[in-house]
Structure formats: structure tokens, C-alpha cells
Design an enzyme around this catalytic site. Structure first.
Site, short mmCIF file in Angstrom:
data_model
loop_
_atom_site.label_atom_id
_atom_site.label_comp_id
_atom_site.label_asym_id
_atom_site.label_seq_id
_atom_site.Cartn_x
_atom_site.Cartn_y
_atom_site.Cartn_z
N GLU A 105 4.62 -12.62 -14.88
CA GLU A 105 4.32 -11.45 -14.03
C GLU A 105 3.61 -10.55 -15.03
O GLU A 105 2.31 -10.40 -14.30
CB GLU A 105 5.58 -10.46 -13.77
CG GLU A 105 6.07 -10.98 -12.31
CD GLU A 105 7.44 -9.91 -12.22
OE1 GLU A 105 7.53 -9.44 -11.10
OE2 GLU A 105 8.23 -9.66 -13.14
N HIS A 126 13.50 -34.78 -16.63
CA HIS A 126 13.00 -35.62 -15.46
C HIS A 126 11.76 -35.08 -15.04
O HIS A 126 11.40 -35.33 -13.99
CB HIS A 126 14.19 -35.13 -14.53
CG HIS A 126 15.65 -35.81 -14.60
ND1 HIS A 126 16.03 -36.92 -14.83
CD2 HIS A 126 16.61 -35.07 -15.02
CE1 HIS A 126 17.19 -37.18 -15.14
NE2 HIS A 126 17.60 -35.90 -15.30
N ARG A 130 2.53 1.24 -5.99
CA ARG A 130 2.58 0.32 -4.56
C ARG A 130 1.49 -0.15 -4.24
O ARG A 130 1.20 -1.31 -3.72
CB ARG A 130 3.05 1.37 -3.28
CG ARG A 130 4.25 2.11 -3.43
CD ARG A 130 4.25 2.99 -2.32
NE ARG A 130 4.53 2.41 -1.18
CZ ARG A 130 5.58 1.51 -0.61
NH1 ARG A 130 6.74 1.91 -1.23
NH2 ARG A 130 5.61 0.85 0.44
N CYS A 176 1.04 -1.22 -0.08
CA CYS A 176 -0.02 0.06 -0.10
C CYS A 176 1.10 1.20 0.02
O CYS A 176 2.19 1.20 0.27
CB CYS A 176 -0.92 -0.08 1.24
SG CYS A 176 -1.79 -1.49 1.45
N LYS A 211 5.03 -3.68 -5.96
CA LYS A 211 6.53 -3.33 -6.34
C LYS A 211 7.16 -3.47 -4.99
O LYS A 211 8.41 -4.15 -5.05
CB LYS A 211 6.51 -1.99 -6.42
CG LYS A 211 7.99 -1.39 -6.87
CD LYS A 211 8.32 -1.88 -8.31
CE LYS A 211 9.82 -1.46 -8.61
NZ LYS A 211 10.34 -2.37 -9.56
N TRP A 233 -3.12 -2.27 -1.74
CA TRP A 233 -2.81 -3.80 -2.11
C TRP A 233 -3.34 -4.74 -0.97
O TRP A 233 -2.84 -4.87 0.10
CB TRP A 233 -1.29 -3.82 -2.33
CG TRP A 233 -1.04 -5.03 -3.13
CD1 TRP A 233 -1.17 -5.26 -4.42
CD2 TRP A 233 -0.51 -6.34 -2.24
NE1 TRP A 233 -0.48 -6.45 -4.72
CE2 TRP A 233 -0.39 -7.25 -3.43
CE3 TRP A 233 -0.68 -6.80 -0.87
CZ2 TRP A 233 0.15 -8.63 -3.20
CZ3 TRP A 233 0.03 -8.09 -0.74
CH2 TRP A 233 0.35 -8.97 -1.94
N GLU A 269 14.87 -15.44 -14.77
CA GLU A 269 14.46 -14.07 -14.69
C GLU A 269 13.48 -13.96 -16.10
O GLU A 269 12.51 -13.26 -15.84
CB GLU A 269 15.55 -13.02 -14.85
CG GLU A 269 15.20 -11.72 -15.02
CD GLU A 269 14.42 -11.12 -13.81
OE1 GLU A 269 14.37 -11.95 -12.71
OE2 GLU A 269 13.85 -10.10 -13.95
N LYS A 328 9.53 -12.64 -15.50
CA LYS A 328 9.09 -11.52 -16.46
C LYS A 328 7.83 -12.03 -17.00
O LYS A 328 6.94 -11.35 -17.33
CB LYS A 328 10.18 -11.12 -17.42
CG LYS A 328 11.21 -10.22 -16.96
CD LYS A 328 10.94 -8.94 -16.29
CE LYS A 328 10.63 -9.07 -15.06
NZ LYS A 328 11.51 -8.84 -13.86
N ASN A 351 0.06 1.28 6.15
CA ASN A 351 0.66 0.32 5.25
C ASN A 351 1.43 -0.55 6.02
O ASN A 351 2.16 -0.29 6.91
CB ASN A 351 1.60 1.32 4.09
CG ASN A 351 2.63 0.28 3.55
OD1 ASN A 351 2.43 -0.99 3.30
ND2 ASN A 351 3.83 0.78 3.04
N GLY A 352 0.97 -2.03 5.85
CA GLY A 352 1.86 -3.06 6.40
C GLY A 352 0.67 -4.14 6.79
O GLY A 352 -0.27 -4.34 6.59
#
Ligand code: G6P
Length: 610
Positions: free
Chosen positions: A491, A507, A27, A2, A605, A76, A484, A488, A102-103
Site C-alpha cells: 500500500e 507450490h 478521502r 471523494c 480510505k 478520487w 496484513e 501494508k 461523492n459516489g
């Protein structure tokens, strides 16, 4: 996670709050709200589900809300679905105490039960409503805002950046934080509060980084700080040197594309900071060679892309410095009873410097007696403040949730650490060292060269946008980059994607390869390419759609459907080049699908919760 903002001053508060929230939208973006109070203390709350534009619509860009003091929030969701009821600000029963947070309040259920026993009702599923009503309880008890806020801090477990309005104290804001970032700025009689610096930059460059358990009191154009005993304390002002423009789109359609194209510059800036006279120089970090001499092993921790940088670093450090390196997800390291001698150096990698699991891993390592080095982008962040040494990546503000330029800056920081360790340990000669540094210096130009030719990648993204599954495979450093590239893609395109060490595919995961499954091979390591090519052939014989990112000079499989070449470099540094086509591929595919590239669903983020 948030984002919170606050403002008191001569301007109408709501438009300032909405402007600040716009800068923090990366955020949190599932709902938003503001609360403004007028000079008599009447507090009005407006909230909206969805993106910030919904709240802007509802308030005519803030113009329909009077009052010069207020707080705001982009959410968020952690506790409770993203709807208007759960959106912040939250308030007590008669709307005289209003807060944004926020938290995460970890013991919120326990506190809520206690408050219910004391006669409180709850209208939402959020931990923030509990926080607000807890402040209300102590305000009713002590009639003193500093005391109410410090009692709140003493009773809750978890993380918070909390800003509170009290109706009977109009034009004042009280705020406190623990492990969730909070910055405060003052300028020309105005006071601003935010989760992150970009929200303040258009007003001031002089900011206070609020520390854990410090209470800020904003009033009459100035801010006073107190400890939990209500004693005045001094908090130093920090001058922000960022260019405010760096947090704007500058004509690019998305922050992600802008940040991809900034990579040559941020790699160069990071190298300029770490290389002096052709040698890696850590004097700015106050990290001397002697301190590294006693290090017997390296433990690298991070989350998400930062972890992937760690995986690449492991290969590079082990090869160049010939010392044992372990890479761990920060979220695992913190809860494992790792066997450590105390002579290891812990390297924590984080763009934001605020990732809860990475902070916890850093603290765990310090408790276990390890020396700690942080590779961090955000100046003054928690990780930067708590580590023994800080290597700042010079990526500037990164806004897109999917990281690109911070990842690239972290990679070169990792190479510099590897070369430094190698030189301290005498595992490379002076001549080899100079060659390595010279190759590092050429990376920005080579990244620029790849970025000049995006069309083929854009076309390939459009052709393959309907795929349901993708695999990214490689060996060694190419495996690190595959991780990576795969992250990407999932996401921002929402295509299911996995990274596999090329030899491991057979395998199990090969059973998932069917007609048209997308397989990306990364081929940059001379000695390993042939092996990975065989694995790609195995997928091709099962009708996979095969694309390859290969260093010029490496012969890709004859049967592959698409090849993207990258320039040659020292084999230790290829990740910096091979990742670029993969970033562009994900970006263009997400655009082709019409997704919200910069704010992908469900992601944040800066992940300040465990
Ligand atoms: C989030 C971001 C990722 C990032 C990770 C670690 O998941 O979406 O892009 O890699 O957090 O963040 P940090 O700020 O610690 O690098």
C-alpha cells in the site's frame, strides 16, 4: 473516496470550505475544487488538479474568492482521469446550477444519452456532470429545487452524496444522499455540510446524520429536512464526543505514525468497553448470551485489512468456541449464492462502516435471514445503523489511508467475540476464560514495549528500501498477520509483495525467489514455528534476504538476516503483537522512499464504490 463540504453563514465561505476539505483530504486527493456564490447568486468555480495545496495556491487559501455560501470537493477519480476538467464542482451550461458529488451513478451512460437527445452537451467524462445536468433538466421542468433533487434521486441508480447550488436561490444549499455518507451541522447562524465528521468538529459537535433519500435544505443558519415527496421530516441531532485533537497530527510527522503509537490506548479503550469485572460483557451492545446460543456457525465478511482481521478471528473462534467459521471477502460474498441455513451469525468488520461491498454483504445476509453483528469504528455509519448489533471499536478517527489502530482495535474485538462464544457454548472453563481475559488486558503494555524500540526496524527498512519483491509467510494466525504485513508494505511503499501460507510457497511462488528477495517469516505459534522455519530455510538456500518476527522463546532459523522479537502472550492473541513490527517496517520504508505515507497513490480510505 471523494470528500464533499458545504457552508453558508457569516464567514467568507472559501477559507471554511478549504479548511473542511483539508480535514477530508484522506478521502480523495487527485484534484479538488470549490464553488462559491455571492448574495446575488453569481457562482464562481475554481478547480485544480493534484493535491489540495494546488487549489489553496490558486485561491490564496480561499481569500481571493468572495461570497458566504459554497460547496467543495476532493476527488478520487472513478469516471475520467484526474484533471481539472473532470474535477468537481460541475455545472450546467450557463453555470447556474453547480454540484459536488461523492459516489457513483451507475446508469450515468444511459442518462447521459437521454440528456444528449434533449440537447445537452458534455464537457467532462464524469458521472457527476451527468448528475448536475439531470438536476438542471428537472429544475427547468418543475422550477422547484426539492422536486428537481427528488426526481434526480428517482432516476439514478448507484450511490451519491450530492450538494447543489442554484444561482437563483443565493445562500441556499440543497443536498441529498444514498449510501454515501453525509453529515450536517449548525452553529451560531452558520451551516456546515460534509462527508465526514472531522470536517465539522472545529465548528460544532451537534450533527445530523443524513439518511438515504433525505433532502437537506440549508438556509439562514438552519437546516430543514424533506422526504422525496417534499414533506418536512425530523432528523435527530447526535452529539459527537470525539476529541477534535484526535484528528490532528499532534507533532507526529504523519498520521500513520501517530496512529501506530496510539495502538496501546485504543486497544485498552476497546477492552474497557468490552470487559467488565474480568469477564467479556456485551451488555452495551445489547447482545445477550441467549442470542448467541442459537447460532450454528459464523460467517465473517470485510474488505482489505478488515478481511485480514476476519482471517485471524477464524482461527481464534474455531479453536476456542469449536464452531464452524467462514471468512469471505465482502465483494465475493455478496455475489455468491452461498449455502446458508439462516442460523449463522454474520459478522461484518469495517473501520468506516461505509465500504460499499461490506454494506452490500450485510444487506444480503439480512435478506437471507441471518442475524448480523457489525464491528465498526465510525459511530452512526451505515453499517452501524443497519446491523442487528454493533460492537464499536474505540479507535477514534483514523486518518491515514493505511489502517493500523483500527485493525488492532478490530482484532481485540474479535478476541472478545471468540471468548464470548466459547463461554456461551461452554467450550472453555471459567478458569481458562479468566486467564484469557487477563492475557487480553496485558496486550496494551506489550504493544507499548514493542513501540519503544523502533530503531532496528527503521534501520532495516532503510537497508531494504530498494527491494522489488517481498513475501510474508506464516502458518495459522501467523498467516493472517502475514497478509496484513504484506498489504501494508505494498500500500505505502509500492513494493510488490505477497503473503503466503508458509507451506504453500513451494507450490509455485518459490520460483520467484532470487538473490536478495525479501522474505519475512512470522513465528509466534510454538507448534508451527519449526515448519515455517524449514520453509524460510528453503528460501534462504535460494539466496533470499530473510527477516523474522518471532515471539521471545521461539528459536528462529540460524541463517536469518534479521530478527525482531515480540513479547510472549496467549497464542490466540499473537497477531496483536506480531503486526506491530510489520506496520513500523512499512511505515519507515515508505518514509525512506519519500512517498506520501498518509495518502498513497490510487488508494482511498473509505471505499464507497463497488
Ligand atoms: C480501503 C482501505 C483499507 C481498508 C478497506 C476496508 O481499501 O484503504 O485500509 O482495510 O478499505 O475499509 P473499512 O472501512 O470497511 O474497514
Amino acid at each position: 473516496m471523494c470528500g464533499i463540504v458545504g457552508y453558508i453563514g457569516k464567514k467568507q465561505a472559501a477559507p471554511v470550505l478549504l479548511e473542511g476539505l483539508t480535514k477530508l483530504e484522506y478521502r480523495g486527493y487527485d484534484s479538488a475544487g470549490v464553488a462559491v456564490s455571492d448574495a446575488c447568486g453569481k457562482i464562481e468555480i475554481v478547480k485544480a488538479q493534484g493535491k489540495l495545496k494546488e487549489l489553496k495556491k490558486k485561491t490564496n487559501d480561499g481569500k481571493s474568492l468572495g461570497g458566504n455560501c459554497g460547496i467543495g470537493h476532493t476527488r478520487w477519480a472513478t469516471h475520467g482521469v484526474p484533471n481539472e476538467t473532470n474535477a468537481h464542482p460541475h455545472c450546467n451550461d450557463d453555470g447556474t446550477i453547480v454540484a459536488v458529488h461523492n459516489g457513483i451513478i451507475e446508469n450515468y451512460a444511459e442518462l447521459k444519452a437521454k440528456l444528449i437527445r434533449r440537447g445537452y452537451d458534455f464537457y467532462s467524462q464524469t458521472d457527476t456532470e451527468v448528475a448536475t445536468k439531470l438536476v438542471d433538466y428537472y429544475y427547468k421542468k418543475y422550477a422547484e429545487p426539492l422536486k428537481a433533487v427528488s426526481e434526480f434521486a428517482l432516476k439514478v441508480r448507484g450511490t451519491y452524496a450530492l450538494a447543489v447550488l442554484f444561482a437563483d436561490r443565493p445562500e441556499e444549499i440543497y443536498a441529498i444522499r444514498k449510501d454515501s455518507p453525509m453529515v450536517i451541522g449548525t452553529a451560531g447562524g452558520d451551516c456546515f455540510l460534509a462527508s465526514d465528521v472531522p470536517a465539522l468538529l472545529s465548528y460544532t459537535r451537534d450533527v445530523y446524520y443524513v439518511e438515504n433519500f433525505q433532502i437537506a435544505h440549508l438556509k439562514d443558519g438552519k437546516v430543514d429536512f424533506y422526504n422525496l415527496d417534499s414533506e418536512r421530516i425530523d432528523v435527530p441531532v447526535t452529539k459527537i464526543t470525539w476529541d477534535a485533537k484526535a484528528a490532528e497530527k499532534n507533532g507526529y510527522e504523519h498520521f500513520m505514525l501517530k496512529e501506530i503509537y496510539e495502538q496501546p490506548r485504543v486497544v485498552e479503550d476497546t477492552l474497557n468497553y468490552l470487559v467488565q469485572g474480568g469477564e467479556i460483557d456485551f451488555s452495551e451492545l445489547q447482545l445477550r448470551g441467549e442470542a448467541l446460543k442459537s447460532v450454528r456457525g459464523i460467517v465473517i465478511v470485510g474488505c482489505g485489512s478488515a478481511y485480514h482481521v476476519g482471517v485471524a478471528m477464524q482461527y481464534v473462534i474455531e479453536d476456542l468456541a469449536r464452531m464452524p467459521v467462514r471468512v469471505e471477502l465482502a465483494s465475493e460474498f455478496r455475489y455468491r449464492n452461498s449455502v446458508l441455513s439462516g442460523e449463522e451469525l454474520l459478522i461484518v468488520i469495517s473501520q468506516s462502516g461505509e465500504t460499499a461491498d461490506s454494506i452490500a454483504a450485510l444487506r444480503e445476509a439480512k435478506e437471507r435471514g441471518l442475524k448480523t453483528l457489525a464491528v465498526v469504528n465510525v459511530v452512526g455509519s451505515t453499517i452501524a445503523r443497519e446491523a442487528d448489533w454493533v460492537l464499536y471499536t474505540k479507535a477514534g478517527p483514523e486518518i491515514s489511508v493505511a489502517t493500523t489502530k483500527a485493525y488492532s482495535a478490530q482484532l481485540v474485538a474479535g478476541y472478545a467475540i471468540a471468548i464470548k462464544l466459547a463461554s456461551v457454548r461452554g467450550t472453555v472453563s471459567a478458569e481458562e476464560r479468566r486467564m484469557l481475559v487477563a492475557q487480553l488486558r496485558l496486550l496494551p503494555e506489550k504493544i507499548r514495549e514493542i513501540l519503544q524500540e523502533p530503531t532496528a526496524i527503521q534501520q532495516f527498512a532503510a537497508e531494504t528500501m530498494d527491494r522489488k519483491n517481498a513475501f510474508f509467510i506464516g502458518r495459522g494466525i501467523d498467516y493472517a498477520v502475514s497478509m496484513e504485513g504484506s498489504l501494508k508494505l505494498k500500500e505505502i511503499s509500492y513494493i510488490h509483495s505477497e503473503a503466503y501460507a508458509a507451506g504453500e510457497l513451494k507450490h509455485g511462488a518459490i520460483s520467484l525467489i532470487e538473490d536478495g528477495t525479501l522474505v519475512f517469516g512470522v513465528l509466534t505459534q510454538e507448534g508451527l514455528a519449526e515448519k515455517t522455519i524449514s520453509n524460510l530455510e528453503e528460501t534462504k538456500s535460494r539466496n533470499a534476504h530473510v527477516a523474522v518476527v518471532a515471539t521471545k522463546g521461539i528459536e528462529p532459523p540460524k541463517t536469518c538476516d534479521r530478527i525482531f522479537y515480540i513479547p510472549q502472550t496467549d497464542p490466540h492473541f499473537t497477531a496483536s503483537l506480531s503486526v506491530i513490527p510489520l506496520q513500523l517496517y512499512s511505515y519507515y520504508l515508505s518514509v525512506a522512499k519519500g512517498n506520501n505515507v498518509d495518502q498513497p497513490r490510487n488508494l482511498a480510505k473509505s471505499v464507497t464504490v463497488e
